[in-house]
Design a protein around this motif. Structure first.
Motif, PDB file in Angstrom:
ATOM      1  N   PHE A   7       0.818  -1.212   0.000  1.00  0.00           N
ATOM      2  CA  PHE A   7       0.000   0.000   0.000  1.00  0.00           C
ATOM      3  C   PHE A   7       0.856   1.268   0.000  1.00  0.00           C
ATOM      4  O   PHE A   7       0.538   2.252   0.651  1.00  0.00           O
ATOM      5  N   GLY A   8       1.995   1.212  -0.709  1.00  0.00           N
ATOM      6  CA  GLY A   8       2.852   2.378  -0.794  1.00  0.00           C
ATOM      7  C   GLY A   8       3.834   2.532   0.348  1.00  0.00           C
ATOM      8  O   GLY A   8       4.627   3.466   0.369  1.00  0.00           O
ATOM      9  N   GLN A  25     -15.449  10.325  -2.497  1.00  0.00           N
ATOM     10  CA  GLN A  25     -14.104  10.879  -2.628  1.00  0.00           C
ATOM     11  C   GLN A  25     -13.976  12.218  -1.898  1.00  0.00           C
ATOM     12  O   GLN A  25     -14.958  12.955  -1.759  1.00  0.00           O
ATOM     13  N   PHE A  26     -12.764  12.495  -1.440  1.00  0.00           N
ATOM     14  CA  PHE A  26     -12.458  13.809  -0.881  1.00  0.00           C
ATOM     15  C   PHE A  26     -11.001  14.142  -1.156  1.00  0.00           C
ATOM     16  O   PHE A  26     -10.217  13.280  -1.568  1.00  0.00           O
ATOM     17  N   ARG A  27     -10.657  15.403  -0.924  1.00  0.00           N
ATOM     18  CA  ARG A  27      -9.280  15.866  -1.118  1.00  0.00           C
ATOM     19  C   ARG A  27      -8.743  16.412   0.199  1.00  0.00           C
ATOM     20  O   ARG A  27      -9.454  17.112   0.929  1.00  0.00           O
ATOM     21  N   ASN A  28      -7.486  16.100   0.482  1.00  0.00           N
ATOM     22  CA  ASN A  28      -6.797  16.621   1.663  1.00  0.00           C
ATOM     23  C   ASN A  28      -5.710  17.559   1.148  1.00  0.00           C
ATOM     24  O   ASN A  28      -4.760  17.107   0.505  1.00  0.00           O
ATOM     25  N   ALA A  29      -5.838  18.841   1.406  1.00  0.00           N
ATOM     26  CA  ALA A  29      -4.944  19.817   0.790  1.00  0.00           C
ATOM     27  C   ALA A  29      -4.477  20.864   1.787  1.00  0.00           C
ATOM     28  O   ALA A  29      -5.074  21.058   2.850  1.00  0.00           O
ATOM     29  N   GLN A  30      -3.406  21.539   1.426  1.00  0.00           N
ATOM     30  CA  GLN A  30      -2.915  22.713   2.142  1.00  0.00           C
ATOM     31  C   GLN A  30      -2.923  23.854   1.136  1.00  0.00           C
ATOM     32  O   GLN A  30      -2.402  23.713   0.016  1.00  0.00           O
ATOM     33  N   MET A  64      -9.452   3.079   1.670  1.00  0.00           N
ATOM     34  CA  MET A  64      -9.600   1.670   1.989  1.00  0.00           C
ATOM     35  C   MET A  64      -9.056   0.829   0.838  1.00  0.00           C
ATOM     36  O   MET A  64      -9.681   0.730  -0.219  1.00  0.00           O
ATOM     37  N   PRO A  65      -7.871   0.242   0.992  1.00  0.00           N
ATOM     38  CA  PRO A  65      -7.351  -0.633  -0.063  1.00  0.00           C
ATOM     39  C   PRO A  65      -8.274  -1.843  -0.247  1.00  0.00           C
ATOM     40  O   PRO A  65      -8.882  -2.324   0.705  1.00  0.00           O
ATOM     41  N   GLY A  91     -17.336  -9.373   3.790  1.00  0.00           N
ATOM     42  CA  GLY A  91     -17.991  -8.939   5.014  1.00  0.00           C
ATOM     43  C   GLY A  91     -17.130  -8.145   5.972  1.00  0.00           C
ATOM     44  O   GLY A  91     -17.533  -7.898   7.111  1.00  0.00           O
ATOM     45  N   ALA A  92     -15.933  -7.702   5.533  1.00  0.00           N
ATOM     46  CA  ALA A  92     -15.066  -6.892   6.392  1.00  0.00           C
ATOM     47  C   ALA A  92     -15.637  -5.472   6.503  1.00  0.00           C
ATOM     48  O   ALA A  92     -16.355  -5.011   5.605  1.00  0.00           O
ATOM     49  N   PRO A  93     -15.319  -4.758   7.600  1.00  0.00           N
ATOM     50  CA  PRO A  93     -15.895  -3.408   7.810  1.00  0.00           C
ATOM     51  C   PRO A  93     -15.239  -2.339   6.942  1.00  0.00           C
ATOM     52  O   PRO A  93     -14.614  -1.405   7.439  1.00  0.00           O
ATOM     53  N   ALA A  94     -15.384  -2.473   5.611  1.00  0.00           N
ATOM     54  CA  ALA A  94     -14.789  -1.495   4.700  1.00  0.00           C
ATOM     55  C   ALA A  94     -15.415  -0.123   4.865  1.00  0.00           C
ATOM     56  O   ALA A  94     -14.804   0.896   4.536  1.00  0.00           O
ATOM     57  N   GLY A  95     -16.630  -0.072   5.395  1.00  0.00           N
ATOM     58  CA  GLY A  95     -17.302   1.201   5.587  1.00  0.00           C
ATOM     59  C   GLY A  95     -16.731   2.035   6.700  1.00  0.00           C
ATOM     60  O   GLY A  95     -17.147   3.189   6.885  1.00  0.00           O
ATOM     61  N   ALA A  96     -15.760   1.496   7.451  1.00  0.00           N
ATOM     62  CA  ALA A  96     -15.121   2.287   8.499  1.00  0.00           C
ATOM     63  C   ALA A  96     -14.410   3.499   7.917  1.00  0.00           C
ATOM     64  O   ALA A  96     -14.203   4.501   8.601  1.00  0.00           O
ATOM     65  N   VAL A  97     -14.014   3.407   6.652  1.00  0.00           N
ATOM     66  CA  VAL A  97     -13.479   4.554   5.907  1.00  0.00           C
ATOM     67  C   VAL A  97     -14.452   4.807   4.770  1.00  0.00           C
ATOM     68  O   VAL A  97     -14.333   4.221   3.683  1.00  0.00           O
ATOM     69  N   PRO A  98     -15.459   5.643   4.982  1.00  0.00           N
ATOM     70  CA  PRO A  98     -16.544   5.773   4.007  1.00  0.00           C
ATOM     71  C   PRO A  98     -16.126   6.383   2.681  1.00  0.00           C
ATOM     72  O   PRO A  98     -16.718   6.083   1.647  1.00  0.00           O
ATOM     73  N   ARG A  99     -15.117   7.264   2.689  1.00  0.00           N
ATOM     74  CA  ARG A  99     -14.680   7.916   1.464  1.00  0.00           C
ATOM     75  C   ARG A  99     -13.173   7.775   1.313  1.00  0.00           C
ATOM     76  O   ARG A  99     -12.437   7.701   2.296  1.00  0.00           O
TER      77      ARG A  99
END
Length: 414
Positions: free
Chosen positions: A128-129, A303-308, A333-334, A343-351
């Motif tokens: 994952f980088g 989707q969202f953007r994290n910026a400065q 969420m990879p 059935g894993a909780p992928a929704g814990a990171v909704p975007r």
């Protein structure tokens, strides 16, 4: 007297103890000499051991090292915490298993530290980088070997620390042998006895950064709030108001005001009330504001953007940098489809955060500034890119409100 079984148990116990000592070298504890003792215990536990035993003991050493030093992950994601421990322990143990177990092996002094360095290098970029958490080099910030980072980065620091630690027993054994001359003791101890001083000397005399002959005055604003506060449990408006309130305390001429990561959380910055409020604050201070924002992506639901960004007193957004290195299982969420299917909780990171594409710099009225947003500071390439694009200083805006304690924060600072 100890029975053979008791001796085997005692030797096996040295491996996890060694890992705990390596963990103690990490911030927030920062007892950097412990890393050498921990590595020495790990090396000692592998002597005359079979391949299977080396695998088990190295895995135990790795878990002892990582379990305390990434304990912050437990409160963030228990499955993620356990997965990181298992992944790194398996990686290190598998590489070490290929090393000959006999202490008489002439290349053992080099191959063992090389195996640890290879394992560290792999996890710096995979999966994952990369997951460059609690690395050996982070624990050496307060020690004499930190200067090596200027010529070889964290990889060289890791190798030299491992070279010294895994050869302590060998050096001690040959140093106190009475049947050898002094020159023979030095030569048999390990070439590391000569390599390390030479490398440290190179690190000391390596080129250093030089002053450009000018200074920049920054006002650093932290709005505050209780630790352990997750974004899903807080109101974005409260976060913004705290930053605005603290900014009213900026008194005196400054070149810029810096806010942390994702203080402004909006659907679209250009049409938001928040931009007008930041502009008013910048106008009052008479200086640009360098502000962390979270903004909807092309698909606002996913989707969202994290910026400065840099906001001038007249309301102009002078420049923008979007975070490239995203936090897996935190900002995206990879394998989301696969995890959802089982059935894993992928929704814990909704975007998912959208990765940026521009160089790691912000152009400001007072010059080019490098920017590594939060997690990106663990990746040397992000800062290197900034410097190559003319950055005269580097900002690391971050938001660690989700975490209790100081483990992650102090390692990020290191």
């Amino acid at each position: 007297m100890l029975t053979p079984r008791m001796r085997r148990i005692a030797v096996a116990g040295t491996a996890p103890l060694g890992g705990l000592l390596v963990a103690a070298s990490m911030p927030p504890w920062g007892w950097w000499p412990c890393a050498f003792l921990g590595l020495a215990l790990w090396e000692s536990s592998l002597r005359r051991a079979s391949a299977a035993t080396r695998w088990r003991r190295t895995a135990a050493f790795s878990i002892g090292w990582l379990a305390p030093s990434v304990a912050w992950m437990w409160q963030f994601s228990v499955p993620g915490y356990l997965a990181v421990l298992a992944m790194f322990a398996t990686l290190q143990a598998s590489i070490t298993t290929a090393i000959p177990g006999a202490p008489s092996d002439r290349w053992r002094w080099l191959v063992l530290p090389a195996s640890l360095t290879i394992a560290e290098s792999i996890r710096f970029c995979f999966p994952f980088g990369g997951m460059p958490l609690a690395s050996i080099a982070i624990g050496q910030v307060g020690g004499p070997l930190a200067s090596l980072a200027r010529i070889g980065g964290v990889v060289l620091v890791t190798f030299v620390v491992a070279l010294v630690g895994t050869n302590l027993r060998r050096i001690a054994e040959h140093t106190f042998r009475r049947d050898l001359s002094i020159s023979s003791r030095i030569l048999r101890a390990a070439p590391s006895a000569m390599m390390v001083p030479a490398l440290v000397g190179i690190g000391i005399v390596a080129p250093r950064a030089t002053s450009a002959g000018r200074s920049v005055t920054l006002a650093i604003v932290q709005g505050g709030g209780p630790q352990g506060t997750r974004a899903v449990h807080s109101k974005p408006r409260v976060v913004l108001e705290r930053a605005l309130d603290e900014s009213t305390k900026v008194d005196g001429p400054v070149d810029a005001v810096v806010w942390p990561e994702n203080i402004v959380n909006v659907h679209h910055l250009g049409t938001s009330e928040a931009l007008a409020e930041v502009t008013a604050a910048a106008r009052r201070v008479g200086a640009p504001f360098i502000v962390g924002i979270t903004e909807d992506g092309e698909n606002a639901r996913s989707q969202f953007r994290n910026a400065q960004i840099v906001v001038a007193p007249d309301g102009t957004v002078l420049d923008r940098y979007e975070k490239k290195r995203r936090v897996p299982f935190g900002e995206y969420m990879p394998m989301r489809s696969l995890l959802s299917a089982i059935g894993a909780p992928a929704g814990a990171v909704p975007r998912d955060a959208m990765p940026g594409t521009t160089p790691a710099v912000l152009e400001t009225p007072v010059g080019t500034m490098g920017v590594a947003i939060s997690w990106e500071i663990f990746f040397g390439g992000r800062v290197r890119e900034a410097v190559r694009h003319g950055a005269g200083l580097v900002l690391n805006p971050t938001n660690n409100s989700s975490y209790r304690g100081t483990i992650l924060q102090t390692q990020q600072l290191a």
